[in-house]
Design an enzyme around this catalytic site. Structure first.
Site, mmCIF file in Angstrom:
data_model
loop_
_atom_site.group_PDB
_atom_site.id
_atom_site.type_symbol
_atom_site.label_atom_id
_atom_site.label_comp_id
_atom_site.label_asym_id
_atom_site.label_seq_id
_atom_site.Cartn_x
_atom_site.Cartn_y
_atom_site.Cartn_z
ATOM 1 N N CYS A 127 0.839 -1.210 0.000
ATOM 2 C CA CYS A 127 0.000 0.000 0.000
ATOM 3 C C CYS A 127 0.874 1.259 0.000
ATOM 4 O O CYS A 127 1.561 1.502 -0.983
ATOM 5 C CB CYS A 127 -1.013 -0.037 1.146
ATOM 6 S SG CYS A 127 -2.328 1.183 0.910
ATOM 7 N N HIS A 239 -3.583 -5.093 -0.010
ATOM 8 C CA HIS A 239 -3.181 -5.507 1.342
ATOM 9 C C HIS A 239 -3.296 -7.017 1.538
ATOM 10 O O HIS A 239 -4.310 -7.494 2.041
ATOM 11 C CB HIS A 239 -4.106 -4.851 2.378
ATOM 12 C CG HIS A 239 -3.785 -3.437 2.676
ATOM 13 N ND1 HIS A 239 -2.849 -3.063 3.622
ATOM 14 C CD2 HIS A 239 -4.275 -2.285 2.170
ATOM 15 C CE1 HIS A 239 -2.778 -1.753 3.685
ATOM 16 N NE2 HIS A 239 -3.626 -1.240 2.812
ATOM 17 N N GLU A 241 -2.062 -8.808 3.803
ATOM 18 C CA GLU A 241 -2.147 -9.201 5.226
ATOM 19 C C GLU A 241 -3.556 -9.041 5.791
ATOM 20 O O GLU A 241 -3.908 -9.691 6.778
ATOM 21 C CB GLU A 241 -1.123 -8.403 6.056
ATOM 22 C CG GLU A 241 -1.488 -6.960 6.406
ATOM 23 C CD GLU A 241 -1.544 -6.007 5.212
ATOM 24 O OE1 GLU A 241 -1.038 -6.375 4.123
ATOM 25 O OE2 GLU A 241 -2.094 -4.903 5.348
#
Ligand SMILES: *[C@@H]1O[C@H](CO)[C@@H](O)[C@H](O)[C@H]1NC(C)=O
Ligand SMILES: *[C@@H]1O[C@H](CO)[C@@H](O)[C@H](O)[C@H]1NC(C)=O
Ligand SMILES: *[C@@H]1O[C@H](CO)[C@@H](O)[C@H](O)[C@H]1NC(C)=O
Ligand SMILES: *[C@@H]1O[C@H](CO)[C@@H](O)[C@H](O)[C@H]1NC(C)=O
Length: 314
Positions: A127, A239, A241
């Site tokens: 990001c 993202h 994660e």
């Protein structure tokens, strides 16, 4: 049957992704902190969302936090002790946060020099971290465009380069297909790198290949995955994660089996890149004192709904 097939694919990932001559199976990866803002500031000066730590740990590595105000001597010493660095997402105002910006510039120089000297050292940006990689390559922090792409989960639109890339070229075909066709990559950004800026900025387009693009809610295209042509430097505007480790009350994150497997592929890939670095701490006591295990994350969802858990520093 499908479960068995996927598990055997997962095992395959770690074998195919890389065949380095010397493998370091005890990689330690630095993750950069950033200044707190808004409601976070009462808890500390710096923070690190725990999801990035878990993302790296779940792929078989340990984590050290890199405090963004570390002086260059300590930064260099830490750099020579660890095997890769991750720049996380966040909301740093590059114009005003000069200490933070100087530190990412120092890290960039260390990474480039190290690789130029044949000392393999991977760098990953997620990001805002993705944006930083492009801006650092350009030496210009004023190149981002605005996008309508917060809380936005879409499939990746891969370029022809993706199949030939380090990052995705050896991805199991089920994972590649899921990333290309299922809404599982979560975007949460207001700024991004436009294809126009990419093609206009030779310092970026000679350095990076574009592996995927996406279109925001207003129909504007942004670059969503990049990989350096000649360095182990990788960036995702999305993202990976979050679908694994973040849980919002109302959300667009996809926690399905295939989504978790596909997002997790990126950390398995990156950590495996870091296994090619042979840096190590010369003093085991310093290593122990540097690890993230010395800090406790706070359950933060009530105060900062973006993150389940946050590490605060100072
Ligand atoms: C950044 O600095 C400028 C000039 O000092 C100031 O006007 C602006 O409000 C600052 N931005 C933020 C987000 O703090
Ligand atoms: C994917 O990107 C290509 C250009 O690389 C573009 O022509 C196409 O329209 C895009 N598809 C989608 C679904 O955004
Ligand atoms: C994210 O999107 C979901 C689904 O549209 C919505 O319910 C939720 O309120 C959004 N969350 C934020 C923080 O914008
Ligand atoms: C989540 O991802 C799966 C693929 O793993 C897909 O089948 C499903 O439609 C997605 N769910 C939503 C709500 O987009």
């Amino acid at each position: 049957m499908i479960l068995y097939k996927l598990l055997s694919l997962l095992l395959l990932c770690n074998i195919i992704v890389a065949a380095p001559t010397a493998v370091n199976n005890r990689p330690i990866i630095g993750i950069l902190t950033q200044p707190t803002n808004g409601g976070m500031a009462t808890y500390g000066d710096q923070y690190l969302a725990a999801s990035y730590v878990k993302y790296i740990e779940s792929a078989g590595a340990r984590v050290v936090p890199i405090l963004y105000d570390t002086d260059i001597k300590s930064l260099t010493s830490l750099f020579n002790s660890i095997n890769g660095i991750l720049f996380p997402g966040g909301g740093v105002d590059f114009d005003n946060a000069t200490v933070y910006t100087n530190t990412i510039q120092s890290i960039w120089q260390l990474v480039i020099e190290s690789n130029n000297n044949g000392d393999y050292f991977p760098l990953w940006g997620t990001c805002m971290g993705f944006q930083e990689l492009a801006l650092l390559a350009a030496g210009n922090f004023d190149l981002l465009s605005s996008y309508n792409s917060e809380n936005y989960t879409v499939p990746l639109n891969f370029t022809a380069a993706a199949k030939e890339s380090n990052m995705l070229g050896n991805a199991p075909s089920e994972i590649f297909e899921a990333l290309a066709t299922q809404p599982i990559t979560m975007n949460n950004h207001q700024f991004g790198l436009s294809p126009q800026t990419f093609s206009d900025t030779s310092a970026i387009n000679t350095f990076f290949n574009v592996l995927s693009t996406n279109v925001d809610r207003d129909g504007n295209t942004f670059i969503s995955t990049i990989e350096a042509k000649n360095y182990p430097i990788y960036g995702v505007q999305w993202h990976p994660e979050k679908p694994i480790f973040e849980w919002w009350d109302q959300e667009v994150m996809n926690h399905s089996f295939m989504s978790v497997l596909s997002n997790q592929y990126t950390s398995n890939f990156f950590v495996n890149e870091c296994r090619k670095s042979s840096h190590s701490f010369s003093d085991p006591t310093v290593e122990a004192q540097s690890l993230i295990y010395n800090y406790q994350p706070q359950y933060s969802y009530q105060s900062v709904p973006d993150f389940e858990q946050i590490y605060y520093f100072n």
